[in-house]
Structures are given as structure tokens and as C-alpha cells.
Design a protein around this motif. Structure first.
Motif, PDB file in Angstrom:
ATOM      1  N   CYS A 215       0.980  -1.197  -0.120  1.00 37.58           N
ATOM      2  CA  CYS A 215      -0.038   0.040  -0.087  1.00 37.58           C
ATOM      3  C   CYS A 215       0.801   1.339   0.040  1.00 37.58           C
ATOM      4  CB  CYS A 215      -0.984   0.074   1.295  1.00 37.58           C
ATOM      5  SG  CYS A 215      -1.982   1.676   1.331  1.00 37.58           S
ATOM      6  N   LEU A 216       1.832   1.164   0.681  1.00 39.33           N
ATOM      7  CA  LEU A 216       2.697   2.452   0.772  1.00 39.33           C
ATOM      8  C   LEU A 216       3.569   2.545  -0.475  1.00 39.33           C
ATOM      9  CD1 LEU A 216       4.214   1.884   4.675  1.00 39.33           C
ATOM     10  CD2 LEU A 216       2.781   3.703   3.808  1.00 39.33           C
ATOM     11  N   ARG A 217       3.794   1.593  -1.072  1.00 42.26           N
ATOM     12  CA  ARG A 217       4.840   1.699  -2.375  1.00 42.26           C
ATOM     13  C   ARG A 217       3.745   2.415  -3.563  1.00 42.26           C
ATOM     14  NH1 ARG A 217       7.754  -4.117  -1.944  1.00 42.26           N
ATOM     15  NH2 ARG A 217       8.697  -3.588   0.147  1.00 42.26           N
ATOM     16  N   LYS A 218       2.572   1.985  -3.391  1.00 39.60           N
ATOM     17  CA  LYS A 218       1.344   2.833  -4.527  1.00 39.60           C
ATOM     18  C   LYS A 218       1.433   4.039  -4.077  1.00 39.60           C
ATOM     19  CE  LYS A 218      -1.544  -1.481  -4.725  1.00 39.60           C
ATOM     20  NZ  LYS A 218      -3.068  -1.969  -4.607  1.00 39.60           N
ATOM     21  N   SER A 219       1.592   4.702  -3.180  1.00 39.30           N
ATOM     22  CA  SER A 219       1.540   5.953  -2.949  1.00 39.30           C
ATOM     23  C   SER A 219       3.011   6.658  -2.710  1.00 39.30           C
ATOM     24  CB  SER A 219       0.686   6.351  -1.750  1.00 39.30           C
ATOM     25  OG  SER A 219      -0.616   5.727  -1.792  1.00 39.30           O
ATOM     26  N   ARG A 220       4.131   6.077  -3.249  1.00 41.43           N
ATOM     27  CA  ARG A 220       5.472   6.503  -3.042  1.00 41.43           C
ATOM     28  C   ARG A 220       5.674   7.845  -3.304  1.00 41.43           C
ATOM     29  NH1 ARG A 220      10.180   7.031  -5.226  1.00 41.43           N
ATOM     30  NH2 ARG A 220      12.091   6.367  -4.218  1.00 41.43           N
ATOM     31  N   ASP A 221       5.237   8.460  -4.474  1.00 35.97           N
ATOM     32  CA  ASP A 221       5.449   9.859  -4.768  1.00 35.97           C
ATOM     33  C   ASP A 221       5.092  10.621  -3.682  1.00 35.97           C
ATOM     34  OD1 ASP A 221       6.825   8.882  -6.749  1.00 35.97           O
ATOM     35  OD2 ASP A 221       5.022   9.027  -8.388  1.00 35.97           O
ATOM     36  N   HIS A 222       3.837  10.287  -3.026  1.00 36.57           N
ATOM     37  CA  HIS A 222       3.219  11.206  -1.879  1.00 36.57           C
ATOM     38  C   HIS A 222       3.727  10.995  -0.405  1.00 36.57           C
ATOM     39  CE1 HIS A 222       0.703  12.289  -5.425  1.00 36.57           C
ATOM     40  NE2 HIS A 222       0.390  11.066  -5.462  1.00 36.57           N
ATOM     41  N   LEU A 223       4.769  10.041  -0.241  1.00 37.69           N
ATOM     42  CA  LEU A 223       5.171   9.632   1.090  1.00 37.69           C
ATOM     43  C   LEU A 223       5.864  10.802   1.422  1.00 37.69           C
ATOM     44  CD1 LEU A 223       5.739   5.942   0.981  1.00 37.69           C
ATOM     45  CD2 LEU A 223       3.731   7.053   1.715  1.00 37.69           C
ATOM     46  N   SER A 224       6.118  10.707   2.733  1.00 41.08           N
ATOM     47  CA  SER A 224       7.028  11.776   3.384  1.00 41.08           C
ATOM     48  C   SER A 224       8.652  11.195   3.204  1.00 41.08           C
ATOM     49  CB  SER A 224       6.982  11.747   4.998  1.00 41.08           C
ATOM     50  OG  SER A 224       7.061  10.651   5.797  1.00 41.08           O
ATOM     51  N   PRO A 225       9.440  12.171   3.196  1.00 41.83           N
ATOM     52  CA  PRO A 225      10.842  11.749   2.760  1.00 41.83           C
ATOM     53  C   PRO A 225      11.549  10.475   3.587  1.00 41.83           C
ATOM     54  CG  PRO A 225      10.814  14.071   2.550  1.00 41.83           C
ATOM     55  CD  PRO A 225       9.558  13.609   3.176  1.00 41.83           C
ATOM     56  N   ALA A 226      11.183  10.841   5.018  1.00 45.86           N
ATOM     57  CA  ALA A 226      11.668   9.788   6.027  1.00 45.86           C
ATOM     58  C   ALA A 226      10.864   8.285   5.583  1.00 45.86           C
ATOM     59  CB  ALA A 226      11.311   9.978   7.139  1.00 45.86           C
ATOM     60  N   CYS A 227       9.662   8.472   5.446  1.00 47.39           N
ATOM     61  CA  CYS A 227       8.796   7.171   5.206  1.00 47.39           C
ATOM     62  C   CYS A 227       9.406   6.459   3.688  1.00 47.39           C
ATOM     63  CB  CYS A 227       7.218   7.522   5.291  1.00 47.39           C
ATOM     64  SG  CYS A 227       6.328   5.771   4.802  1.00 47.39           S
ATOM     65  N   ARG A 228       9.466   7.221   3.017  1.00 49.48           N
ATOM     66  CA  ARG A 228       9.784   6.740   1.299  1.00 49.48           C
ATOM     67  C   ARG A 228      11.205   6.034   1.539  1.00 49.48           C
ATOM     68  NH1 ARG A 228       8.739  11.117  -1.274  1.00 49.48           N
ATOM     69  NH2 ARG A 228      10.438  11.946  -1.282  1.00 49.48           N
ATOM     70  N   GLU A 229      11.981   6.701   2.259  1.00 55.28           N
ATOM     71  CA  GLU A 229      13.616   6.201   2.359  1.00 55.28           C
ATOM     72  C   GLU A 229      13.265   4.705   3.067  1.00 55.28           C
ATOM     73  OE1 GLU A 229      18.022   7.295   4.353  1.00 55.28           O
ATOM     74  OE2 GLU A 229      16.301   8.527   4.345  1.00 55.28           O
ATOM     75  N   ALA A 230      12.511   4.948   4.403  1.00 56.87           N
ATOM     76  CA  ALA A 230      12.468   3.619   4.929  1.00 56.87           C
ATOM     77  C   ALA A 230      11.915   2.536   4.148  1.00 56.87           C
ATOM     78  CB  ALA A 230      11.593   4.045   6.230  1.00 56.87           C
ATOM     79  N   GLU A 231      10.890   2.570   3.273  1.00 58.61           N
ATOM     80  CA  GLU A 231      10.138   1.770   2.586  1.00 58.61           C
ATOM     81  C   GLU A 231      11.204   1.330   1.481  1.00 58.61           C
ATOM     82  OE1 GLU A 231       7.907  -1.054   1.734  1.00 58.61           O
ATOM     83  OE2 GLU A 231       7.224   0.509   3.361  1.00 58.61           O
ATOM     84  N   ASP A 232      11.942   2.234   1.046  1.00 59.41           N
ATOM     85  CA  ASP A 232      12.983   1.753  -0.109  1.00 59.41           C
ATOM     86  C   ASP A 232      13.707   0.853   0.323  1.00 59.41           C
ATOM     87  OD1 ASP A 232      11.481   3.393  -2.047  1.00 59.41           O
ATOM     88  OD2 ASP A 232      13.133   5.178  -1.939  1.00 59.41           O
ATOM     89  N   GLN A 233      14.179   0.789   1.696  1.00 53.51           N
ATOM     90  CA  GLN A 233      15.004   0.044   2.156  1.00 53.51           C
ATOM     91  C   GLN A 233      14.407  -1.505   2.334  1.00 53.51           C
ATOM     92  OE1 GLN A 233      18.470   0.308   3.056  1.00 53.51           O
ATOM     93  NE2 GLN A 233      18.064   2.198   2.011  1.00 53.51           N
ATOM     94  N   VAL A 234      13.216  -1.569   2.750  1.00 50.80           N
ATOM     95  CA  VAL A 234      12.329  -2.646   2.915  1.00 50.80           C
ATOM     96  C   VAL A 234      12.381  -3.335   1.419  1.00 50.80           C
ATOM     97  CG1 VAL A 234      10.287  -3.975   3.293  1.00 50.80           C
ATOM     98  CG2 VAL A 234      11.302  -2.229   4.871  1.00 50.80           C
ATOM     99  N   GLU A 235      12.051  -2.554   0.464  1.00 53.97           N
ATOM    100  CA  GLU A 235      12.014  -3.270  -0.915  1.00 53.97           C
ATOM    101  C   GLU A 235      13.469  -3.718  -1.526  1.00 53.97           C
ATOM    102  OE1 GLU A 235      10.183  -1.972  -5.244  1.00 53.97           O
ATOM    103  OE2 GLU A 235      10.980  -0.376  -4.077  1.00 53.97           O
ATOM    104  N   LEU A 236      14.247  -3.066  -0.977  1.00 54.36           N
ATOM    105  CA  LEU A 236      15.854  -3.582  -1.423  1.00 54.36           C
ATOM    106  C   LEU A 236      16.057  -4.989  -0.713  1.00 54.36           C
ATOM    107  CD1 LEU A 236      18.735  -3.194  -2.384  1.00 54.36           C
ATOM    108  CD2 LEU A 236      19.482  -1.861  -0.346  1.00 54.36           C
ATOM    109  N   LEU A 237      15.628  -5.057   0.549  1.00 57.34           N
ATOM    110  CA  LEU A 237      15.748  -6.406   1.186  1.00 57.34           C
ATOM    111  C   LEU A 237      15.120  -7.550   0.417  1.00 57.34           C
ATOM    112  CD1 LEU A 237      14.600  -5.533   4.873  1.00 57.34           C
ATOM    113  CD2 LEU A 237      17.023  -6.157   4.113  1.00 57.34           C
ATOM    114  N   GLU A 238      13.746  -7.491  -0.131  1.00 54.17           N
ATOM    115  CA  GLU A 238      13.270  -8.190  -0.962  1.00 54.17           C
ATOM    116  C   GLU A 238      13.938  -8.802  -2.242  1.00 54.17           C
ATOM    117  OE1 GLU A 238       9.253  -6.726  -1.873  1.00 54.17           O
ATOM    118  OE2 GLU A 238       8.804  -6.411   0.332  1.00 54.17           O
TER     119      GLU A 238
END
Length: 522
Positions: A215-238
Motif C-alpha cells: 500500500c505504501l509503495r502505491k503512494s510512494r511519490d506522496h510519502l514523506s521523505p523519511a517514510c519513503r526512504e524507510a520503505e525503499d530499504q524494505v524493498e531492497l531487502l526483497e
């Protein structure tokens, strides 16, 4: 001091009056940042640490997971935290190598209970006793300056996971990250960074099963910078380890055991094996669909290709120091840099580019940075554009380009020649050592002469045939007129072709050209 005595006043104020659920109720109040008296808080903290040491100190989880404990850990004669580890990950002790909580026979209630336990523990590493013990040396060497609490030590270990030296600690971190990719609450830093974003964009979404991450990745362009960076790290793990990708682990166990049984788990080895095997006739369709979706995410971001990144970082630094991970303008990206400088890459980098390129060509997309040198050829020879590309059968563009190898432009052919090391080395050798300016002019002059001769010879043949066909039908003045017109046209065509040949030769002499050898042909 007993919990009931220490928490008497707090229990009354917070309406935690039932003795059987007193501890659970007070823990929930702490989780909601409600203030307790120091005496009550100390007793609860001690009780939580006792729960971390022994499963039986957590009666709710012990009851919920009784059958799973017997089924998956019954033959493992261990005590305390190690039992909880075995329930949390099938690779903990002896031969619990399979991820037990993902096993089809593993109960949903027990799985949920384990997840809740992890969510409550990640804020304090003392509540993850086995991880704290196995990672003590690495914590000292890598995170000694980090103040414990609020998930800071775990965040440090996660960020520096590539430098962890202890195999036991790496195993513990992989286990923890396996929960992180499934439930965003297990990553304390991400949960805090994305608290407002989850309420705004994903209110009501499930927390587990990777649903909140999606859900967060669907709204990636609208996320706060800190949240977007944290979610990018999780995507990298995958993209780093197949064990950290819940969708692939759910859909691909059969494919892994069939096609990749000899590949060691850990790192990107199994993921690369699955990518290379997904074209096999009996590859499971659900697994193939998940893999294609997985590949789609990595086609635009260099960082989501860990093996490529390890092999090519130094090449990119030397060739394109200003390149970025991803950008709307593809020519600025690191993936475009690799395709644009294909002939200048190191052997190690080129081998990884070839492996990734093969996958990108299999599921082709127009405008992608790594395959962009072939876009013009794909449009010309395969009749594929932005509209038709999403509907193509996987592998069709790759087959089309192979059929037209002799017709491809130099940049596309150079990229495709990376598949064949011998052909690649031959092309680079010819281009660098043999094709000087004098040779280019000689080849050009020879080609022009051949073309001119063939065109004039064909014109004479065609005119002779036409005259022979119609001469019997003509007589008198009509025939004389036709002969004169034909002669005039023939002279004019010869003059025009001569001028064109002269202009073509002149232009070739004035400009620099690179001749690419294709299978021994210029």
C-alpha cells in the motif's frame, strides 16, 4: 514484588482489573505511551525479559503454539529462547531449515502470535535474547556508539548487515528481517517514520502479509521523505535474498526445490536461478507471474539489482560519476550508463550486465534504460512500441532481435554481443585495432562501386526485357519515338546515379564511421 501488588494503583486507573489479563492489559497501555508508575514499569520490564528467555513464561503464546511446538520442534531437545527461535524460523536448530511459520500446516493463530511478540519486542533488544547473545560481538564492533532503545541497535545491525562477521548473528538478522518484510510494525524505525503516512494513505490496510508495504509503495511519490526512504530499504531487502521476499516464498517453493535445489540459500543466488529457469517448459505459472512482477520493479532502479551493483559500482564511478539510481530522464541513470558504455565495462561487470540484460529482454519494455540502445531496432524490425509492448508474449522481442542480428544497429548489436564472450572480444578487437580511417575509406569505395555496378546492370536488363516484350506491337514512327525516349531516359538515369555515387563517396570521406563486424560480415 508481584505484578498485582506493584501495579495495583495503575491497574485501577487504567481499568486493567482482571487478574488473568493484567500483564497483557498493562503492556498494551505501555504500547500506547500511557504513563505508569516507575515501580509498576520495572516489574513489567522484568516480566517481559523473562518471557524472552522462555516460551512458558508467555502462557498465551505457549498455549496458542502448543501443537506447532510439538510438530516442528518436538525432536529438538532445547530450552528457553531457542524454542521460541525454532517457532519463529525453521532454520533455527538441527533441521528446522525450512521456514516453519510459512509451512502450510503451521497454524495461523500461532503465526500471528509470533508476529505480535516480535512487534512488541523490536523496540528493546533485551527482549530478543537470542539475537542479543548471538550478535553481542558485532554490536560491540559495529554499533558501539549507538544508544540502546527505540529500535536503534536493531536499525544499526540492519543497515550494517553486510559487515556482520558472525554466522549466528547473520542468521538472527535474516530471521528478524523475514518478519520485517511481512509486517511493517517489526521495523521500529519504519513504523515511526510512516505513522502519519499509513493513516493518510493506508488506513484500514492489513499490517501483515506485506499488505502495508504494498500500500505504501502505491503512494510512494506522496510519502514523506523519511517514510519513503524507510520503505525503499524494505524493498531492497526483497531483492537481496529470496528468504526476504514473502510473495516468492509463498508461490515458488516447488520451483525452488525443482530447479534450484543445488543453489545455496542466502544472497541473490536463488533469485538469479529462478530468473534463469522461468523459461523452462514445466516452470510453475504462479511463480513465474510473481517473478515477472519482481523483475518489473528492478528494471528502472540500479539499487534493486544487488549483484549488478556489487560488480559494477567501480565501473559506474569511472564512466558516469554523476549518474543516479533512478530518474524520469533515463539517460541520467546508472543502468543507462552501463548500456551506453557496454564496450568499456570490466569483465566482471559485463558478465552481470549480460545476465540482467537477458532477463530484461525476455520481458521487454520500450524506454527502459538498460535495453534502450535496441529500441529503434525493436520498432523497425519487431513492430513494437509503447502501446504493444505490455501485451507481448514474454521472450518474443528477444527472439525477433536474434532473427535480425545482421540488420541491427551497432549500439544494439554491441549490447547483444555481450551474451557471447568470443563474439564480443572479436568485435572490440576489430574496432580498436584494425579499422583505421584508410581502411574505412577503402571499404566504403568498394561498397559504392559494387552498388553502382549492380544498379546500372539491373537497369539495362529491365529496359532490354521491356523493349523485347513490346517491340512486336510497335511499328513505324511510334517505334522510333519510343527508342529515342528510352535512350534519353537511360542517359538521364546514368547521370543521376553517377552524381549520387560521387556525393555518397564524398560524404563518407568527410565523416568518421565505425564499422561493426557481424558474424564476419561488415
Amino acid at each position: 514484588m508481584s505484578l498485582s501488588v506493584a501495579s495495583k494503583e495503575d491497574a485501577a486507573n487504567l481499568r486493567c482489573s482482571h487478574p488473568a489479563s493484567l500483564f497483557t492489559c498493562l503492556k498494551e497501555r505501555i504500547a500506547k505511551y500511557q504513563v505508569l508508575s516507575p515501580k509498576c514499569y520495572d516489574v513489567i520490564a522484568k516480566r517481559r525479559q523473562e518471557q524472552a528467555l522462555h516460551l512458558d513464561f508467555d502462557p498465551i503464546l505457549a498455549t496458542t503454539c502448543a501443537s506447532e511446538r510439538a510438530d516442528f520442534c518436538g525432536s529438538v531437545h532445547i530450552q528457553g529462547a531457542a524454542v521460541v527461535d525454532c517457532l519463529a524460523d525453521g532454520a533455527a536448530v538441527v533441521d528446522c531449515l525450512a521456514d516453519a511459520r510459512r509451512h502450510p500446516d503451521f497454524g495461523a493463530d500461532c503465526r500471528q502470535g509470533l508476529t505480535e511478540r516480535m512487534a512488541n519486542a523490536v523496540s528493546d533488544i533485551r527482549l530478543l535474547s537470542s539475537l542479543r547473545n548471538d550478535c553481542s560481538d558485532d554490536i560491540h564492533s559495529l554499533c558501539d556508539a549507538i544508544e540502546p532503545g527505540k529500535g536503534r541497535l536493531l536499525a544499526c545491525l540492519q543497515k550494517k548487515r553486510g559487515h556482520i562477521s558472525s554466522p549466528e548473528c547473520r542468521r538472527q538478522i535474516i530471521r528478524l528481517l523475514g518478519f520485517v518484510v511481512e509486517d511493517y510494525r517489526i521495523d521500529f524505525d519504519l513504523m515511526q517514520s510512516c505513522k502519519a503516512d499509513t493513516q493518510k494513505f493506508c488506513h484500514g490496510a492489513d499490517t501483515g502479509g506485506g499488505a502495508m508495504h504494498a500500500c505504501l509503495r502505491k503512494s510512494r511519490d506522496h510519502l514523506s521523505p523519511a517514510c519513503r526512504e524507510a520503505e525503499d530499504q524494505v524493498e531492497l531487502l526483497e531483492h537481496e535474498d529470496v528468504r526476504l521476499n514473502p510473495k516468492i516464498m509463498r508461490e515458488c517453493p516447488l520451483a525452488i526445490s525443482t530447479f534450484c535445489s543445488d543453489v545455496q540459500h542466502g544472497g541473490t543466488g536463488v533469485l538469479m536461478c529462478l530468473r534463469e529457469a522461468m523459461n523452462q517448459p514445466h516452470f510453475p505459472p504462479p511463480c513465474k507471474a510473481v517473478l515477472l512482477k519482481h523483475i518489473e520493479h528492478s528494471r528502472l532502479k540500479y539499487s534493486l539489482n544487488p549483484r549488478l551493483k556489487d560488480a559494477c559500482d567501480s565501473d559506474i564511478l569511472a564512466l558516469c560519476p554523476e549518474a543516479v539510481d533512478a530518474d524520469e530522464l533515463q539517460s541520467k541513470t546508472k543502468l543507462y550508463c552501463l548500456s551506453d558504455h557496454a564496450s568499456a565495462l570490466s569483465d566482471m561487470c559485463r558478465a552481470e550486465v549480460a545476465a540482467v540484460l537477458r532477463v530484461h529482454l525476455y520481458k521487454y519494455g520500450v524506454g527502459l534504460p538498460l535495453t534502450s540502445p535496441c529500441d529503434d531496432d525493436v520498432r523497425q524490425w519487431c513492430k513494437v512500441d509503447h502501446t504493444t509492448a505490455p501485451h507481448l508474449e514474454a521472450g518474443s522481442v528477444q527472439a525477433c532481435l536474434i532473427r535480425h542480428l545482421g540488420d541491427l544497429q551497432g549500439s544494439c548489436w554491441t549490447l547483444l554481443s555481450m551474451f557471447d564472450d568470443g563474439q564480443y572480444q572479436k568485435a572490440v578487437h576489430l574496432e580498436e585495432d584494425h579499422w583505421n580511417e584508410t581502411q574505412i575509406q577503402e571499404v566504403t569505395k568498394h561498397m559504392v562501386a559494387q552498388v553502382q555496378y549492380k544498379i546500372l546492370d539491373q537497369m539495362r536488363t529491365n529496359l532490354t526485357q521491356l523493349m523485347s516484350q513490346h517491340i512486336s506491337a510497335l511499328n513505324g514512327p511510334h517505334f522510333d519515338t519510343l527508342v529515342q525516349i528510352t535512350r534519353a531516359l537511360g542517359v538521364m538515369m546514368v547521370m543521376i546515379m553517377g552524381c549520387l555515387a560521387w556525393l555518397f563517396t564524398r560524404s563518407r570521406r568527410r565523416s568518421h564511421h565505425t564499422v561493426i563486424m557481424k558474424d564476419g560480415r561488415a
